[in-house]
Design an enzyme around this catalytic site. Structure first.
Site, mmCIF file in Angstrom:
data_model
loop_
_atom_site.group_PDB
_atom_site.id
_atom_site.type_symbol
_atom_site.label_atom_id
_atom_site.label_comp_id
_atom_site.label_asym_id
_atom_site.label_seq_id
_atom_site.Cartn_x
_atom_site.Cartn_y
_atom_site.Cartn_z
ATOM 1 C CG HIS A 52 -1.964 -1.012 1.219
ATOM 2 N ND1 HIS A 52 -3.061 -0.946 2.056
ATOM 3 C CD2 HIS A 52 -2.125 -2.144 0.479
ATOM 4 C CE1 HIS A 52 -3.845 -1.983 1.837
ATOM 5 N NE2 HIS A 52 -3.298 -2.727 0.885
ATOM 6 C CD GLU A 54 -1.871 4.208 3.340
ATOM 7 O OE1 GLU A 54 -3.031 4.475 3.682
ATOM 8 O OE2 GLU A 54 -1.602 3.387 2.428
ATOM 9 C CB CYS A 82 -6.538 -0.391 5.376
ATOM 10 S SG CYS A 82 -4.822 -0.948 5.162
ATOM 11 C CB CYS A 85 -1.919 1.644 6.113
ATOM 12 S SG CYS A 85 -1.569 0.780 4.550
#
Length: 153
Positions: A52, A54, A82, A85
């Site tokens: 992801h 992040e 999420c 993250c």
């Protein structure tokens, strides 16, 4: 540097992710007004469910700073993080999180799980939301509309 500047850069990274066929989320790590890392989702490209935006910028910032803690850093991300993250953000001790669009389905800050309200983490960053939310939402909507159209054809 105004808040909109790093968020604009995060949005640029989200657009690049869109062009790669990834869910269009971008992130930027700043330290003392300097961009330390910037990237977008790379889940499909790397065949890595943890890639992801992040996570990508946290990893890059740690390598650049030669330290696993980002205590004096801020992260700007186009979509509410999420659970995975936000846990990484907490573990990295990021000082502040700025995010754009709400993540109704998988968000873990204000939507869904509300990780920090659970009282199970050692570090809670300052959280600011709604920055360039409309632009981030439109990019996500466009991506998922295109994906639906592609799967229907």
């Amino acid at each position: 540097m105004s808040i909109s500047s790093p968020m604009s850069i995060a949005l640029d990274e989200a657009e690049l992710a869109f062009r790669r066929g990834e869910v269009p989320v971008g992130a930027v790590v700043l330290r003392d007004g300097e961009i330390i890392a910037r990237d977008g989702n790379r889940v499909l490209e790397l065949n890595d469910p943890t890639a992801h935006a992040e996570i990508m910028v946290i990893r890059a910032a740690g390598r650049k700073l030669k330290y696993e803690r980002l205590c004096d850093c801020d992260i700007y991300v186009t979509l509410e993080p999420c659970m995975m993250c936000i846990c990484a953000i907490s573990m990295a001790r990021v000082k502040r999180v700025y995010y754009g669009a709400k993540n109704i389905q998988d968000g873990a800050v204000d939507s869904g799980v509300s990780f920090f309200a659970m009282g199970v983490c050692r570090h809670i960053p300052e959280i600011y939301d709604g920055f360039m939310a409309q632009e981030a939402s439109e990019l996500l909507r466009s991506f998922f509309n295109r994906l639906r159209k592609f799967t229907q054809d």
